[in-house]
Motif scaffolding. Structure first.
Motif, PDB file in Angstrom:
ATOM      1  N   GLU A  31       1.299 -44.404  -3.248  1.00 63.19           N
ATOM      2  CA  GLU A  31       0.906 -45.095  -4.474  1.00 63.19           C
ATOM      3  C   GLU A  31       0.076 -44.188  -5.375  1.00 63.19           C
ATOM      4  OE1 GLU A  31       0.041 -49.533  -3.899  1.00 63.19           O
ATOM      5  OE2 GLU A  31      -0.501 -48.703  -1.939  1.00 63.19           O
ATOM      6  N   LYS A  33      -0.723 -40.913  -7.797  1.00 66.13           N
ATOM      7  CA  LYS A  33       0.018 -40.171  -8.804  1.00 66.13           C
ATOM      8  C   LYS A  33      -0.241 -38.687  -8.577  1.00 66.13           C
ATOM      9  CE  LYS A  33       0.493 -41.736 -12.975  1.00 66.13           C
ATOM     10  NZ  LYS A  33       0.228 -42.181 -14.372  1.00 66.13           N
ATOM     11  N   LYS A 353      -6.152 -51.182  -0.064  1.00 67.40           N
ATOM     12  CA  LYS A 353      -5.873 -51.716  -1.405  1.00 67.40           C
ATOM     13  C   LYS A 353      -5.916 -50.598  -2.436  1.00 67.40           C
ATOM     14  CE  LYS A 353      -7.194 -56.576  -1.018  1.00 67.40           C
ATOM     15  NZ  LYS A 353      -5.814 -57.045  -1.269  1.00 67.40           N
ATOM     16  N   PHE A 354      -5.079 -50.729  -3.436  1.00 69.11           N
ATOM     17  CA  PHE A 354      -4.934 -49.685  -4.439  1.00 69.11           C
ATOM     18  C   PHE A 354      -5.125 -50.260  -5.832  1.00 69.11           C
ATOM     19  CE2 PHE A 354      -3.154 -45.539  -5.576  1.00 69.11           C
ATOM     20  CZ  PHE A 354      -3.521 -44.805  -4.456  1.00 69.11           C
ATOM     21  N   SER A 355      -5.780 -49.498  -6.693  1.00 69.24           N
ATOM     22  CA  SER A 355      -5.924 -49.908  -8.086  1.00 69.24           C
ATOM     23  C   SER A 355      -4.633 -49.571  -8.827  1.00 69.24           C
ATOM     24  CB  SER A 355      -7.108 -49.185  -8.742  1.00 69.24           C
ATOM     25  OG  SER A 355      -7.060 -49.331 -10.151  1.00 69.24           O
ATOM     26  N   ALA A 356      -4.009 -50.578  -9.388  1.00 70.72           N
ATOM     27  CA  ALA A 356      -2.739 -50.368 -10.090  1.00 70.72           C
ATOM     28  C   ALA A 356      -2.919 -49.546 -11.361  1.00 70.72           C
ATOM     29  CB  ALA A 356      -2.107 -51.720 -10.431  1.00 70.72           C
ATOM     30  N   THR A 357      -4.106 -49.588 -11.934  1.00 74.71           N
ATOM     31  CA  THR A 357      -4.348 -48.865 -13.191  1.00 74.71           C
ATOM     32  C   THR A 357      -4.864 -47.455 -12.956  1.00 74.71           C
ATOM     33  OG1 THR A 357      -6.537 -49.893 -13.309  1.00 74.71           O
ATOM     34  CG2 THR A 357      -4.751 -50.956 -14.532  1.00 74.71           C
ATOM     35  N   ARG A 358      -5.740 -47.290 -11.967  1.00 75.08           N
ATOM     36  CA  ARG A 358      -6.357 -45.971 -11.738  1.00 75.08           C
ATOM     37  C   ARG A 358      -5.667 -45.164 -10.635  1.00 75.08           C
ATOM     38  NH1 ARG A 358      -9.007 -45.104 -16.328  1.00 75.08           N
ATOM     39  NH2 ARG A 358     -10.412 -46.824 -16.852  1.00 75.08           N
ATOM     40  N   HIS A 359      -4.836 -45.827  -9.841  1.00 73.34           N
ATOM     41  CA  HIS A 359      -4.126 -45.173  -8.748  1.00 73.34           C
ATOM     42  C   HIS A 359      -5.075 -44.494  -7.760  1.00 73.34           C
ATOM     43  CE1 HIS A 359      -0.079 -45.865 -10.387  1.00 73.34           C
ATOM     44  NE2 HIS A 359      -0.665 -45.708 -11.561  1.00 73.34           N
TER      45      HIS A 359
END
Length: 502
Positions: A31, A33, A353-359
């Motif tokens: 997940e 980038k 858990k992962f931040s969808a915006t900050r990756h």
């Protein structure tokens, strides 16, 4: 097949599809980038190693203990840790998975061994973060002209920790940029300060690095050198951070081994240069050895740069402390995330858990802030207790390193043939054995009792702290054996036909 993209920093080629396929073959879908360039990846390792922080922090102790020849420990340890980095390079090239030593041990040996390797490394990282931000307190106070009281030191440490956390929470690209800024500041600080001291304030010639000035007394000097060598032993780690973020780097199997080696080469050269400049500029070396000048670095900076100049240097040092804390926190969070993703520990559902915006994994990052903060705040109640806790930091990192080196040697002897983009070929076994011998020797040196007048538990504090950490880990594994239920891939480095499952 590679995809191509253009970025502002001039790094053009990404291997997203190849990297995703490789990671998928290893059992994961990332997940993260892949926004960390080779330069940023190296900078992350360099700022974790942080030659300015390491040398400034331990220079007085090393010079007082072993005299000027202590500088040779930087060369000796540099060679030893390069051997370790070469083994890590083979492993990360084949298994470029986020989390570093934990997933490497998992693939080389198995789940239980990996759990303990990761546990030791995690505790050591969290304690090291606390020690770095706490150690920055006096420098922050001096830079701003504020009294270095206990309360101020704690407040400064927590502020630095908070800033590092914010930078990490902003994502890989911001972390990469901050790492490059930190590297640039450290190099400017090392070259400018070291160069000026050598040009304008040199008090001795190079022959002084062969003169111990009576350090160690009438006994065998090697004992004194062994103690002073801690400046080298505490200096050379950080290269593994390049591999901790393996899922954030394009073409990790090819680029991370190079970044690891450069961290050793350039970081070691910078540390040695700074240390040499300080040694040659100390006016009264016997006074340092006799304990009359307990802070030769501050004395030198004030003499060489004046009050204002010394304060400017301190601000560069503070950037180094921030960069170091930030890189350590990034490494710790990726390890915690990797644990969580594999379902290996209590709280895995949050850690993965992962931040969808900050990756980035926000809860893993918060863990890497909360535990060090508690340790720092604890110094308000017992500085002695904090000192004991911090004593485990470097030893724990070395222990985790050597657990991977040992696992690699075992796997190699059982038929593992490294198959990544970087391999040592026919030299693999020899380098692996040499790395293990070096690492065990360094750990014995770190744990060796050197305070005979202190209570036995203080004299053996490093070894005792390691026993406690490993003991707590074993107890946890018995009480809460989630690791045995983890279904993620493990123990697959050794060809199956050559061994039975562990």
């Amino acid at each position: 097949m590679s995809s191509t993209a253009s970025t502002d920093d001039g790094y053009y080629t990404f291997h997203d599809q190849d990297d995703a396929a490789h990671l998928h073959a290893l059992g994961y879908k990332s997940e993260f980038k892949r926004e960390m360039s080779p330069w940023a990846n190296f900078s992350l390792g360099f700022t974790y190693l942080s030659p300015v922080v390491g040398v400034y922090t331990l220079f007085a102790y090393a010079l007082a203990t072993g005299g000027p020849p202590m500088i040779w420990s930087l060369v000796i340890v540099g060679v030893g840790q390069l051997l370790v980095a070469l083994i890590f390079s083979e492993v990360v090239a084949q298994f470029p998975v986020a989390g570093g030593v934990y997933p490497w041990a998992r693939r080389l040996w198995g789940r239980r061994y990996a759990w303990m390797t990761g546990w030791v490394y995690m505790v050591a990282l969290l304690v090291t973060i606390a020690s770095v931000v706490y150690g920055a307190g006096p420098y922050i106070a001096a830079a701003f002209g504020i009294d270095a009281t206990v309360n101020n030191a704690i407040a400064f440490a927590l502020a630095l920790l908070a800033l590092a956390t914010v930078i990490n929470l902003m994502g890989t690209k911001v972390l990469a940029t901050a790492a490059i800024i930190g590297f640039t500041a450290e190099m400017i600080g090392a070259l400018a300060v070291g160069g000026w001291l050598l040009i304008a304030h040199r008090e001795h010639n190079l022959g002084v690095i062969f003169d111990n000035f009576g350090a160690g007394g009438d006994g065998n000097y090697m004992w004194a050198f062994g103690g002073a060598a801690l400046i080298g032993i505490f200096q050379y780690y950080g290269f593994e951070a390049c591999g901790d973020v393996a899922e954030e780097v394009p073409d990790p199997g090819g680029l991370i081994p190079k970044a690891m080696r450069r961290t050793i080469y350039i970081g070691g050269a910078a540390a040695t240069f700074v240390c040499l400049a300080l040694v040659l500029a100390v006016t009264d070396i016997p006074a340092v050895i006799a304990g009359k000048d307990t802070d030769p670095v501050s004395t030198l900076l004030n003499e060489a740069f004046g009050t204002t100049g010394a304060r400017l240097v301190l601000f560069i040092v503070l950037i180094s402390f921030l960069s170091c804390a930030m890189s350590l926190q990034a490494a710790a969070s990726r390890l915690a995330y990797s644990y969580g993703r594999d379902g290996m520990i209590m709280g895995s559902s949050l850690l993965k858990k992962f931040s969808a915006t900050r990756h980035v994994p926000p809860y893993a990052l918060l863990l890497a802030a909360a535990v060090p903060a508690v340790i720092v705040i604890g110094s308000k109640f017992s500085t002695d207790a904090i000192t004991k806790i911090i004593s485990f930091a470097a030893f724990g990192i070395y222990l985790a390193f050597q657990m991977v080196v040992f696992a690699a040697l075992r796997a190699r002897l059982k038929g593992w043939v490294p198959s990544g983009k970087y391999t040592l070929g026919k030299w693999g076994v020899a380098v692996n054995v040499a790395a293990l011998v070096y690492g065990v020797t360094a750990m014995i040196n770190m744990a060796w009792p050197r305070t005979p007048d202190a209570p036995w538990y203080d004299n053996w504090i490093v070894a005792l702290s390691a026993v406690i950490v490993v003991g707590i880990g074993l107890l946890y594994m018995m009480i809460h054996p989630l690791h045995d239920r983890s279904t993620a891939p493990y123990d697959d480095a050794i060809p199956k036909k050559l061994h039975s499952a562990s």
